[in-house]
Design an enzyme around this catalytic site. Structure first.
Site, PDB file in Angstrom:
ATOM      1  N   TRP A  47     -19.200  -8.461   1.379  1.00  0.00           N
ATOM      2  CA  TRP A  47     -17.927  -7.829   1.732  1.00  0.00           C
ATOM      3  C   TRP A  47     -16.798  -8.843   1.912  1.00  0.00           C
ATOM      4  O   TRP A  47     -15.770  -8.556   2.513  1.00  0.00           O
ATOM      5  CB  TRP A  47     -18.101  -6.921   2.958  1.00  0.00           C
ATOM      6  CG  TRP A  47     -18.802  -5.633   2.598  1.00  0.00           C
ATOM      7  CD1 TRP A  47     -19.083  -5.184   1.331  1.00  0.00           C
ATOM      8  CD2 TRP A  47     -19.309  -4.629   3.490  1.00  0.00           C
ATOM      9  NE1 TRP A  47     -19.742  -3.969   1.401  1.00  0.00           N
ATOM     10  CE2 TRP A  47     -19.891  -3.602   2.695  1.00  0.00           C
ATOM     11  CE3 TRP A  47     -19.320  -4.493   4.885  1.00  0.00           C
ATOM     12  CZ2 TRP A  47     -20.479  -2.461   3.256  1.00  0.00           C
ATOM     13  CZ3 TRP A  47     -19.914  -3.350   5.438  1.00  0.00           C
ATOM     14  CH2 TRP A  47     -20.480  -2.352   4.620  1.00  0.00           C
ATOM     15  N   ARG A 105       0.827  -1.222   0.000  1.00  0.00           N
ATOM     16  CA  ARG A 105       0.000   0.000   0.000  1.00  0.00           C
ATOM     17  C   ARG A 105       0.864   1.276   0.000  1.00  0.00           C
ATOM     18  O   ARG A 105       0.514   2.278   0.630  1.00  0.00           O
ATOM     19  CB  ARG A 105      -0.968   0.010   1.190  1.00  0.00           C
ATOM     20  CG  ARG A 105      -2.118  -0.963   1.031  1.00  0.00           C
ATOM     21  CD  ARG A 105      -3.066  -0.889   2.200  1.00  0.00           C
ATOM     22  NE  ARG A 105      -2.424  -1.324   3.426  1.00  0.00           N
ATOM     23  CZ  ARG A 105      -2.832  -1.029   4.659  1.00  0.00           C
ATOM     24  NH1 ARG A 105      -3.905  -0.270   4.826  1.00  0.00           N
ATOM     25  NH2 ARG A 105      -2.194  -1.471   5.716  1.00  0.00           N
ATOM     26  N   ARG A 159      -8.227   4.785   0.169  1.00  0.00           N
ATOM     27  CA  ARG A 159      -8.913   3.807   1.012  1.00  0.00           C
ATOM     28  C   ARG A 159      -8.868   2.407   0.410  1.00  0.00           C
ATOM     29  O   ARG A 159      -9.206   2.217  -0.750  1.00  0.00           O
ATOM     30  CB  ARG A 159     -10.379   4.213   1.194  1.00  0.00           C
ATOM     31  CG  ARG A 159     -10.527   5.136   2.355  1.00  0.00           C
ATOM     32  CD  ARG A 159     -10.472   4.365   3.643  1.00  0.00           C
ATOM     33  NE  ARG A 159     -11.810   4.013   3.963  1.00  0.00           N
ATOM     34  CZ  ARG A 159     -12.597   4.660   4.819  1.00  0.00           C
ATOM     35  NH1 ARG A 159     -12.184   5.575   5.522  1.00  0.00           N
ATOM     36  NH2 ARG A 159     -13.827   4.363   5.006  1.00  0.00           N
ATOM     37  N   SER A 202     -21.833   1.142  16.989  1.00  0.00           N
ATOM     38  CA  SER A 202     -20.469   1.401  17.423  1.00  0.00           C
ATOM     39  C   SER A 202     -20.350   2.764  18.090  1.00  0.00           C
ATOM     40  O   SER A 202     -21.040   3.712  17.724  1.00  0.00           O
ATOM     41  CB  SER A 202     -19.510   1.307  16.236  1.00  0.00           C
ATOM     42  OG  SER A 202     -19.886   2.211  15.240  1.00  0.00           O
ATOM     43  N   HIS A 253     -20.612  11.214   9.186  1.00  0.00           N
ATOM     44  CA  HIS A 253     -19.360  11.317   8.432  1.00  0.00           C
ATOM     45  C   HIS A 253     -18.637  12.635   8.680  1.00  0.00           C
ATOM     46  O   HIS A 253     -17.501  12.798   8.290  1.00  0.00           O
ATOM     47  CB  HIS A 253     -19.633  11.163   6.933  1.00  0.00           C
ATOM     48  CG  HIS A 253     -20.253   9.844   6.599  1.00  0.00           C
ATOM     49  ND1 HIS A 253     -21.610   9.689   6.437  1.00  0.00           N
ATOM     50  CD2 HIS A 253     -19.717   8.617   6.438  1.00  0.00           C
ATOM     51  CE1 HIS A 253     -21.868   8.416   6.170  1.00  0.00           C
ATOM     52  NE2 HIS A 253     -20.743   7.745   6.166  1.00  0.00           N
ATOM     53  N   GLU A 277     -19.333  -1.975  20.528  1.00  0.00           N
ATOM     54  CA  GLU A 277     -18.503  -2.679  19.537  1.00  0.00           C
ATOM     55  C   GLU A 277     -16.997  -2.461  19.704  1.00  0.00           C
ATOM     56  O   GLU A 277     -16.230  -2.556  18.746  1.00  0.00           O
ATOM     57  CB  GLU A 277     -18.938  -2.334  18.098  1.00  0.00           C
ATOM     58  CG  GLU A 277     -20.408  -2.659  17.832  1.00  0.00           C
ATOM     59  CD  GLU A 277     -20.865  -2.383  16.396  1.00  0.00           C
ATOM     60  OE1 GLU A 277     -20.023  -2.307  15.491  1.00  0.00           O
ATOM     61  OE2 GLU A 277     -22.087  -2.245  16.203  1.00  0.00           O
ATOM     62  N   GLU A 279     -26.003  -2.784  -2.340  1.00  0.00           N
ATOM     63  CA  GLU A 279     -24.887  -2.701  -3.291  1.00  0.00           C
ATOM     64  C   GLU A 279     -24.631  -4.008  -4.019  1.00  0.00           C
ATOM     65  O   GLU A 279     -23.901  -4.029  -5.005  1.00  0.00           O
ATOM     66  CB  GLU A 279     -23.622  -2.206  -2.596  1.00  0.00           C
ATOM     67  CG  GLU A 279     -23.033  -3.193  -1.624  1.00  0.00           C
ATOM     68  CD  GLU A 279     -21.715  -2.678  -1.044  1.00  0.00           C
ATOM     69  OE1 GLU A 279     -21.721  -1.572  -0.501  1.00  0.00           O
ATOM     70  OE2 GLU A 279     -20.713  -3.384  -1.162  1.00  0.00           O
TER      71      GLU A 279
HETATM   72  N1  GLN Z   1     -23.341  -1.624  13.750  1.00  0.00           N
HETATM   73  C1  GLN Z   1     -22.409  -1.048  12.856  1.00  0.00           C
HETATM   74  C2  GLN Z   1     -21.802   0.188  13.501  1.00  0.00           C
HETATM   75  O1  GLN Z   1     -22.463   0.879  14.170  1.00  0.00           O
HETATM   76  C3  GLN Z   1     -23.029  -0.668  11.553  1.00  0.00           C
HETATM   77  C4  GLN Z   1     -22.022  -0.131  10.581  1.00  0.00           C
HETATM   78  C5  GLN Z   1     -22.550   0.084   9.202  1.00  0.00           C
HETATM   79  O2  GLN Z   1     -23.730   0.083   8.982  1.00  0.00           O
HETATM   80  N2  GLN Z   1     -21.693   0.281   8.246  1.00  0.00           N
HETATM   81  O3  GLN Z   1     -20.658   0.503  13.299  1.00  0.00           O
END
Ligand code: GLN
Ligand code: ZN
Length: 763
Positions: A570, A16, A524, A442, A703, A493, A614
């Site tokens: 994924w 990378r 990324r 999370s 974000h 989490e 997706e």
């Molecule tokens: N439960 C996950 C979190 O809160 C969901 C993440 C996601 O939807 N990409 O991080």
């Protein structure tokens, strides 16, 4: 006989290197010259690694994205980026990342912030490109310096060069009209620019140019089909030979069209459209080159070389010199080199091929075609041995898993009672207020949490010490949520590195690479786990953490799981059985976890399906089938619970128009979605569909570090309530909070809880 070439190579570097160089430059820690030098080094290495091919690709390297490169090549910069005075690459990064030049690089101060170009998925891959922008007045002009310089670099290094460019029709198709004007009206402006480029390439001594038109594997209406005819007629006669490349799927209705385009050669995906290659053979003009993509450019498995050769033999006999061999698509979508892996399970490793190994396979095939199979007998025998071992491996095929899938019944997909009955029972046992508040799972993954995990993995920290430390994090997280006054809590989490990897590591049937990175966008990269065998769950995966979290509070704690479709989409998955079947196996494993959580008295369980949408196939005609088996998988995983257990799901995107019926069929008691940036307009589709169950439309964008105000949140929820009955609404952020700081999360959630309180007071 049998010319070998490649459509594109991974550009991030085996370690990378490109990522780290980009990020260093963006931070201001290195110069533009250093970045350019690293780029040149990587290109040189990558061509060297491909030197056994008859042609190496040039133009596949990019400092961010090849579609954005094409926009620069064609002089199509959005208006907001046209008056920049610094280095071109800085302007490029501004469009890619939407930063002010100052943030781009401290040496070129300029106060003008611009917003980033929109980013979207490249066909059905996990690669994201910067969407070209068009208006009725868009003009194009050729800026080929960068491409020509790279061609010169490769030529100077002694390679036979085949430039690769994105074709004009695909380029227009992928872009977005910003003023509602017809993009196709720009075709007559863009074609002369391409023609000029082809002249320049001819002058640079180029014989063949690969021109990609992957939209040919999608459903095209007559206007776009016509645009392809017009474009390639316009280039005819071309000063260089054009190899028109399609990949990622079948051509179907476009097969005839493709065969009629006046180009010197065609590349086809012989993994997904093998039978179409045979048809095309009967349609192609006498002199045409046919490049067949016989090595899968989208997965990490060894090719069955013997089977490929058997299939290729008559084609080779018919085409002779006109047969070219390549991977099915650019190798951008696979990791670079298996040889780097030091800890990969030895058995599984023998079944794998990354980019370097795929090109070696290509050479073996070409060798066999040129000089007979005997000339590569040892290689072919080794390949057959590895494949046979994979087919026979007891780790791949577990009879008990197959039996469990065969034993799936329709009953397992359905909740015991309909939603209204469940709702009443859940309301009684959870006693939540109107507008209940929750989060998506999370909480901040702090550097100290990541350091803990690293120490644990390297053995510096014992399992007991790691567990105690994670428990502390959970306790902190519960305390903060109680102080905030949230209604349904989560454990945060802290123990998860990644929402797929965490589960993959605990399931049988998965392995993990060390360096198997694939570019997702810009700097990324993702490292998808490798799903190689039948999936089973030896032990509970989350119960101990959730139970601990629940022991600390009287409020309900949501159990938090990743759903089967997301685990599938994924990961790199098996090519020896359907995705559908693999997904059912995952669904059964998640179902066991759900039932264990329920047995541990967890009343609310969330199953994230962030990647469901997706995975939609490229062709709409295939959507329904995909939605059928993905919804079925989700239902198998979720719906074994009692009526009083509340199932949540979460999807972090905001386009539900095409899938609303499928979402409803999942029948989750609560769905939380991303909505904050659309002013709740996307709830219209739920409203129109009369979606019956509860919805938590995200009230702020996670974000950005911005703290939403209480008023903003109230406003958004009021907007939501005009579409969805208030008693069906939850209040939550758009997505998980793992990338944020506690200093951002706490005030944001405080405002969110306050907003919910004031909404309740109004009723
Ligand atoms: N439960 C996950 C979190 O809160 C969901 C993440 C996601 O939807 N990409 O991080
Ligand atoms: Zn999300």
């Amino acid at each position: 006989m049998a010319i070998t070439h490649n459509l594109g190579y991974p550009r991030i570097g085996a370690q990378r290197e490109l990522k780290f160089a980009q990020e260093a430059y963006w931070r201001g820690d290195s110069s533009l010259e250093e970045l350019e030098r690293l780029g040149a080094e990587l290109r040189a290495q990558h061509w060297q690694q491909q030197a056994a091919l008859d042609f190496v690709p040039v133009g596949d390297f990019s400092f961010y994205d090849q579609v954005l490169d094409t926009s620069f090549l064609l002089g199509n910069l959005p208006e907001r980026a046209q008056h920049f005075h610094g280095a071109e690459l800085d302007n490029y990064f501004r469009i890619a990342r939407g930063r002010s030049a100052q943030q781009v690089h401290a040496e070129h101060p300029c106060q003008c912030d611009i917003h980033a170009g929109e980013m979207t998925k490249w066909f059905d891959t996990n690669y994201h490109y910067i969407v070209p922008e068009f208006t009725a007045t868009t003009e194009f002009s050729l800026h080929s310096e960068r491409l020509l310089a790279q061609i010169a670099e490769a030529q100077a290094a002694g390679h036979r060069v085949k430039p690769t460019i994105i074709g004009p029709v695909t380029y227009l198709y992928l872009g977005k009209s910003k003023d509602g004007s017809d993009k196709l009206a720009l075709l007559h402006k863009i074609l002369p620019i391409y023609a000029q480029l082809l002249e320049q390439l001819a002058a640079a001594g180029i014989e063949w140019v690969q021109i990609d038109e992957p939209i040919l594997v999608t459903e095209l209406d007559e206007a776009w089909q016509q645009a392809l005819r017009v474009a390639y007629q316009y280039f005819n006669p071309s000063p260089v030979k054009l190899l028109l490349a399609t990949y990622f799927g079948r051509l179907e209705d476009n097969l005839h069209l493709l065969s009629q385009l006046p180009v010197a050669g065609v590349h086809m995906d012989a993994i997904n459209a093998r039978d179409e290659v045979t048809t095309l053979l009967t349609l192609l003009p006498q002199h045409s080159v046919l490049s067949v993509g016989v090595i899968n450019g989208r997965n990490i498995w060894k090719t069955d070389l013997q089977a490929a050769l058997t299939w290729l033999a008559p084609i080779a006999a018919q085409l002779g010199e006109r047969l070219w061999l390549a991977p099915s698509c650019s190798l951008l979508h696979v990791p670079m080199d298996l040889a780097q892996e030091q800890h990969l399970d030895a058995e599984v490793r023998a079944w794998l091929a990354f980019a370097v190994q795929k090109l070696a396979e290509l050479s073996i095939l070409a060798q066999a075609i040129k000089h007979g199979s005997d000339s590569v007998a040892a290689e072919l025998a080794a390949n057959q041995r590895d494949l046979a071992a994979r087919r026979a491996s007891a780790r791949v095929h577990q009879p008990r898993v197959a039996q469990a899938v065969n034993a799936i019944t329709a009953d397992m997909e359905r909740r015991r009672s309909a939603y209204p009955v469940r709702l009443a029972l859940q309301a009684a046992s959870l006693s939540l207020p109107l507008y209940p508040t929750t989060t998506i799972g999370s909480f901040p993954q702090t550097t100290s949490i990541r350091a803990l995990r690293k120490q644990y993995k390297t053995g510096e920290l014992s399992a007991a010490a790691y567990e105690a430390a994670i428990q502390q994090e959970i306790a902190l997280c519960i305390r903060e949520q109680e102080t905030l006054g949230l209604d349904v809590l989560v454990h945060g989490e802290a123990e998860r590195n990644d929402m797929v990897e965490y589960f993959g590591e605990q399931l049988n049937g998965y392995v993990f690479s060390q360096y198997g990175w694939v570019q997702s966008y810009g700097s990324r990269c993702v490292k998808p786990p490798i799903l190689f065998g039948d999936i089973s769950r030896p032990n509970a995966m989350t119960v101990q953490w959730i139970r601990y979290a629940q022991s600390l509070t009287d409020k309900p704690v949501k159990g938090m799981l990743t759903g089967p479709v997301t685990l599938l989409n994924w990961s790199f998955v098996r090519d020896d059985q359907s995705r559908e079947l693999t997904c059912y196996q995952l669904a059964l494993a998640v179902r066991l976890e759900v039932l264990d959580l329920e047995r541990a008295d967890i009343q609310v369980i969330q199953i994230d399906e962030a990647a469901l949408r997706e995975g939609l196939p490229l062709r709409q005609s295939e959507w329904q089938h995909y939605l059928d088996w993905t919804v079925k998988s989700f239902c198998i995983s979720a719906n074994g619970v009692q009526d009083h257990t509340q199932i949540h799901t979460h999807m972090c995107y905001s386009e539900f128009n095409d899938i609303i019926a499928a979402i409803a069929a999942m029948d989750a008691d609560v769905i939380t979605i991303e909505t904050s940036r659309s002013d709740m307009e996307l709830l219209d589709v739920f409203d129109e569909f009369a979606y019956p169950n509860d919805i938590g439309p995200g009230v702020y964008d996670i974000h950005t570090p911005n703290i939403p105000s209480t008023e903003q949140i109230i406003h958004l929820m009021q907007q939501a309530a005009t579409r969805i009955p208030a008693k069906r609404l939850w209040v939550n952020p758009d997505c998980g909070l793992k990338t944020r700081q506690w200093s951002e999360v706490l005030p944001a959630l405080k405002n969110m809880v306050e907003a919910a309180a004031s909404l309740r007071a109004e009723v």
